[in-house]
Write an enzyme that holds these catalytic residues in place. Structure first.
Site, PDB file in Angstrom:
ATOM      1  N   ALA A 211      -0.611  -3.121  -1.958  1.00 50.70           N
ATOM      2  CA  ALA A 211      -1.447  -2.724  -2.921  1.00 50.70           C
ATOM      3  C   ALA A 211      -0.790  -1.462  -3.728  1.00 50.70           C
ATOM      4  CB  ALA A 211      -2.765  -2.055  -2.505  1.00 50.70           C
ATOM      5  N   ASN A 212      -1.600  -0.709  -4.726  1.00 53.00           N
ATOM      6  CA  ASN A 212      -0.996   0.449  -5.472  1.00 53.00           C
ATOM      7  C   ASN A 212      -2.227   1.327  -5.678  1.00 53.00           C
ATOM      8  OD1 ASN A 212      -1.958  -0.118  -8.211  1.00 53.00           O
ATOM      9  ND2 ASN A 212      -0.873  -1.714  -8.105  1.00 53.00           N
TER      10      ASN A 212
END
Ligand code: PMT
Length: 400
Positions: A211-212
């Site tokens: 994810a970010n």
């Protein structure tokens, strides 16, 4: 006497006034709205009457002050006022009013009007700094914003009792400007604007993802502003957070899902704004169960994700406006210019996410707008809603 060419001619504004020392400024706001041609229907709370006399407000407004659910011939003044309003303005809005409105509590005429209306609502909080900064007040303001309520933040300055700090009611100029902008600026009416927001999540196994840090705040601000300006807005989001009122939402998780949805929507959209932080790489395969620690450190092989924006750029229709973002940590303009050309975009919003207060998760951003032909426009650190406004100003200019 006003003419039909007055900027707010034909608009009915319910002006709610709560009990705070700043209530006296509501009188000036009322006068200016009437001068701009609005029909102003004032509603005072019990507390407001302790600070300003109803005669003063009645004399300047377009009709007498109302204070109660029970004091007129009509048994349902709240629905009549709420349904007839083009806009409901609350200035000043106390901590109690914000809390009641956020929780759907309808205990007096003003809170009933707020629940009964479908018109846009502008609230202008005013209170002591300690109260304004209290988590409960901030949470209520956040809730209202997420529901599409326009909030004119208080200013820094002198407060009641000789104190000073943030919490003073915004200046009448700022309040009237917000009202005019909410009522007046419909420059995206008829347009279908598609906005992406949040960071994609690429599954590694049944429980883990790549994810970010994208919170979706920038994309949500663009979606909200576009709706406010009259567009039909579709928000394609990875973020579990309520969409602004009037914005249609499609929830996705991975880059592939986002691409499938956006490819479909972009076929007919007038404007596409890619504020999402799309993963550039994803695991080649996703293990169906949970990878066990006992099996040792796993080797995760990655492959590139499809570049959604490049695909939209290749398929761009005449007249369609494509806006990309560039999240960089250096060489901002050169990188943005390269993305603009490679992806066939009309505008790139470049943010240097290594700078304090810029980009991921912050409420603020600082950007450089990069356009074909090398035209640049820098926007200093400001609220993400200001960035959204500036972005859509450029989009409107490009569509003209
Ligand atoms: O969500 P917030 O917390 O408010 O933070 C805002 C933000 C930092 C996420 C936002 O301002 C931002 O910069 N969004 C773009 C992030 C990004 O992915 O930038 P990029 O430079 O890697 O990609 C360039 C453009 O191509 C972007 O518009 C991106 O959406 C798009 N892209 C990228 C990769 C990919 N596979 N497909 C794409 O469409």
């Amino acid at each position: 006497m006003t003419t039909s060419s007055a900027p707010l001619a034909g608009k009915t504004i319910v002006l709610g006034v709560c009990g705070g020392i700043a209530a006296y400024k509501a009188v000036e706001v009322c006068r200016r709205l009437v001068d701009l041609g609005a029909h102003v229907a004032p509603v005072m709370t019990d507390g407001a009457e302790r600070f300003v006399g109803r005669t003063t407000l009645s004399a300047l407004a377009s009709q007498p002050v109302q204070t109660s659910l029970w004091d007129e011939e009509s048994p349902i003044p709240h629905t009549r006022l709420g349904q007839g309003a083009d806009l409901v303005l609350v200035a000043p809005a106390t901590a109690r009013l914000l809390s009641a409105y956020a929780h759907g509590l309808a205990h007096d005429l003003l809170t009933n009007v707020l629940i009964a209306t479908r018109a846009p609502v502008v609230v202008c909080p005013a209170m002591h700094t300690e109260m304004w900064e209290h988590q409960a007040v901030q949470a209520n303001v956040r809730t209202l914003r997420e529901r599409g309520v326009h909030v004119v933040d208080p200013e820094d300055g002198r407060l009641a009792g000789g104190d000073s700090g943030k919490g003073r009611l915004a200046a009448p100029d700022a309040i009237v400007a917000e009202v005019s902008s909410v009522l007046g600026q419909r420059d995206l009416a008829g347009a279908h604007v598609v906005v992406s927001a949040g960071g994609t999540r690429e599954p590694i196994d049944a429980v883990r993802v790549i994810a970010n840090r994208s919170s979706g705040k920038q994309g949500y601000a663009v979606a909200d502003e576009a709706r406010r300006r009259g567009a039909r807005v579709t928000l394609v989001t990875t973020v579990d957070r309520p969409a602004p009122i009037g914005v249609e939402t499609v929830c996705v998780e991975t880059a592939a899902q986002m691409k499938a949805v956006l490819d479909g929507l972009a076929a007919t959209a007038d404007v596409v704004v890619m504020a999402a932080a799309v993963a550039d790489f994803r695991p080649v395969s996703c293990t169906s169960g949970k990878i066990k620690k006992s099996g040792g450190v796993p080797e995760i092989v990655l492959e590139p994700t499809p570049d959604i924006l490049a695909g939209l750029g290749a398929a761009k229709r005449p007249g369609q406006i494509l806006v990309g973002f560039a999240a960089e940590t250096g060489d901002l303009v050169a990188q943005a210019q390269s993305k603009l050309e490679r992806k066939n975009l009309d505008l790139v919003v470049a943010n240097d996410v290594s700078q304090p207060g810029v980009g991921f998760q912050h409420d603020t951003n600082a950007v450089t707008f990069v356009r074909p032909g090398g035209e640049l426009e820098s926007h200093p650190l400001s609220d993400k809603r200001d960035i959204a406004r500036a972005l859509l100003d450029i989009v409107v200019g490009l569509r003209a």
